[in-house]
Write an enzyme that holds these catalytic residues in place. Sequence first.
Site, PDB file in Angstrom:
ATOM      1  N   ASP A  30       8.171 -13.007 -16.773  1.00  0.00           N
ATOM      2  CA  ASP A  30       8.130 -12.877 -15.071  1.00  0.00           C
ATOM      3  C   ASP A  30       8.539 -11.514 -14.862  1.00  0.00           C
ATOM      4  O   ASP A  30      10.342 -11.464 -15.563  1.00  0.00           O
ATOM      5  CB  ASP A  30       7.286 -13.947 -14.054  1.00  0.00           C
ATOM      6  CG  ASP A  30       7.754 -13.510 -13.175  1.00  0.00           C
ATOM      7  OD1 ASP A  30       6.249 -14.522 -12.727  1.00  0.00           O
ATOM      8  OD2 ASP A  30       7.935 -12.932 -12.060  1.00  0.00           O
ATOM      9  N   ASN A  87       0.265 -22.441  -9.432  1.00  0.00           N
ATOM     10  CA  ASN A  87      -0.134 -21.912  -8.339  1.00  0.00           C
ATOM     11  C   ASN A  87      -1.516 -21.683  -8.635  1.00  0.00           C
ATOM     12  O   ASN A  87      -1.778 -20.564  -9.074  1.00  0.00           O
ATOM     13  CB  ASN A  87       0.400 -20.653  -8.135  1.00  0.00           C
ATOM     14  CG  ASN A  87       2.039 -20.786  -7.869  1.00  0.00           C
ATOM     15  OD1 ASN A  87       2.765 -21.384  -7.471  1.00  0.00           O
ATOM     16  ND2 ASN A  87       3.160 -19.561  -8.308  1.00  0.00           N
ATOM     17  N   GLN A  94      -1.292 -18.164  -5.321  1.00  0.00           N
ATOM     18  CA  GLN A  94      -1.387 -17.340  -6.246  1.00  0.00           C
ATOM     19  C   GLN A  94      -1.590 -16.334  -5.761  1.00  0.00           C
ATOM     20  O   GLN A  94      -2.594 -15.738  -4.572  1.00  0.00           O
ATOM     21  CB  GLN A  94      -2.951 -18.112  -6.779  1.00  0.00           C
ATOM     22  CG  GLN A  94      -3.171 -17.623  -8.032  1.00  0.00           C
ATOM     23  CD  GLN A  94      -4.136 -18.218  -9.008  1.00  0.00           C
ATOM     24  OE1 GLN A  94      -4.841 -18.900  -8.541  1.00  0.00           O
ATOM     25  NE2 GLN A  94      -4.391 -18.042 -10.011  1.00  0.00           N
ATOM     26  N   VAL A  96      -2.627 -13.788  -8.487  1.00  0.00           N
ATOM     27  CA  VAL A  96      -3.026 -13.398  -8.956  1.00  0.00           C
ATOM     28  C   VAL A  96      -4.344 -14.176 -10.154  1.00  0.00           C
ATOM     29  O   VAL A  96      -3.699 -15.019 -10.596  1.00  0.00           O
ATOM     30  CB  VAL A  96      -1.991 -12.679 -10.955  1.00  0.00           C
ATOM     31  CG1 VAL A  96      -2.983 -11.791 -11.955  1.00  0.00           C
ATOM     32  CG2 VAL A  96      -0.740 -11.410 -10.395  1.00  0.00           C
ATOM     33  N   HIS A 100      -2.201 -19.147 -15.477  1.00  0.00           N
ATOM     34  CA  HIS A 100      -0.899 -18.503 -15.607  1.00  0.00           C
ATOM     35  C   HIS A 100      -0.016 -20.123 -15.019  1.00  0.00           C
ATOM     36  O   HIS A 100      -0.470 -20.299 -14.199  1.00  0.00           O
ATOM     37  CB  HIS A 100      -0.056 -17.430 -15.317  1.00  0.00           C
ATOM     38  CG  HIS A 100      -0.408 -17.642 -13.911  1.00  0.00           C
ATOM     39  ND1 HIS A 100      -1.884 -16.581 -12.710  1.00  0.00           N
ATOM     40  CD2 HIS A 100       1.031 -16.979 -12.282  1.00  0.00           C
ATOM     41  CE1 HIS A 100      -1.333 -16.164 -11.721  1.00  0.00           C
ATOM     42  NE2 HIS A 100       0.191 -17.251 -11.285  1.00  0.00           N
ATOM     43  N   ILE A 101       0.669 -19.382 -16.143  1.00  0.00           N
ATOM     44  CA  ILE A 101       1.586 -21.119 -15.793  1.00  0.00           C
ATOM     45  C   ILE A 101       2.818 -20.383 -16.106  1.00  0.00           C
ATOM     46  O   ILE A 101       4.006 -20.645 -16.850  1.00  0.00           O
ATOM     47  CB  ILE A 101       1.400 -22.024 -17.215  1.00  0.00           C
ATOM     48  CG1 ILE A 101       0.071 -22.439 -17.287  1.00  0.00           C
ATOM     49  CG2 ILE A 101       2.385 -23.322 -17.562  1.00  0.00           C
ATOM     50  CD1 ILE A 101      -0.049 -23.803 -19.260  1.00  0.00           C
ATOM     51  N   HIS A 102       2.932 -21.004 -15.274  1.00  0.00           N
ATOM     52  CA  HIS A 102       4.825 -19.999 -14.864  1.00  0.00           C
ATOM     53  C   HIS A 102       5.243 -21.631 -15.613  1.00  0.00           C
ATOM     54  O   HIS A 102       5.467 -22.418 -15.451  1.00  0.00           O
ATOM     55  CB  HIS A 102       5.592 -20.786 -13.907  1.00  0.00           C
ATOM     56  CG  HIS A 102       4.291 -19.585 -12.804  1.00  0.00           C
ATOM     57  ND1 HIS A 102       5.160 -18.599 -12.741  1.00  0.00           N
ATOM     58  CD2 HIS A 102       3.454 -19.707 -11.672  1.00  0.00           C
ATOM     59  CE1 HIS A 102       5.130 -17.702 -10.975  1.00  0.00           C
ATOM     60  NE2 HIS A 102       3.088 -18.590 -11.127  1.00  0.00           N
TER      61      HIS A 102
END
Length: 114
Positions: A30, A87, A94, A96, A100-102
């Site tokens: 990130d 998110n 969210q 973007v 996606h997985i943080h």
Amino acid sequence: MEKTLFQKIADKEIPASIVYEDELCVAFRDIAPAAPVHVLLIPRKPIPSIADATAEDAALLAHLMLKVGDIAQAEGIAEGGFRTVLNTGENGGQTVPHLHIHIIGGRSLQWPPG
Ligand code: AMP
């Protein structure tokens, strides 16, 4: 349909610090890390959010979940513990519109989030 920022990263059109990639997914650091380790794991398939995934994506989602563990292991945070965050949408924060997985770790994290 215009490519999302994360699709451009997956396609190497925008630089990112990629930590893992295969035929189905890409993981990169990130740009504004919330902890010592903060990796984003995305499918190459441009699914806007987890709310848009369908039964057709079941194997892909399972693949992503298994990669979370592998990436945490490789980043040295599996043993101490870490957090995964998805998110979703406006209220979910969210920003973007590409699933996606943080993967966040390397320090003690608080709960609940704000
Ligand atoms: P979210 O708020 O869940 O949509 O998360 C989007 C994340 O993408 C944020 O944590 C941003 O810091 C991160 N981000 C935005 N632009 C980039 C970029 N060019 N490279 C890496 N991470 C990014």
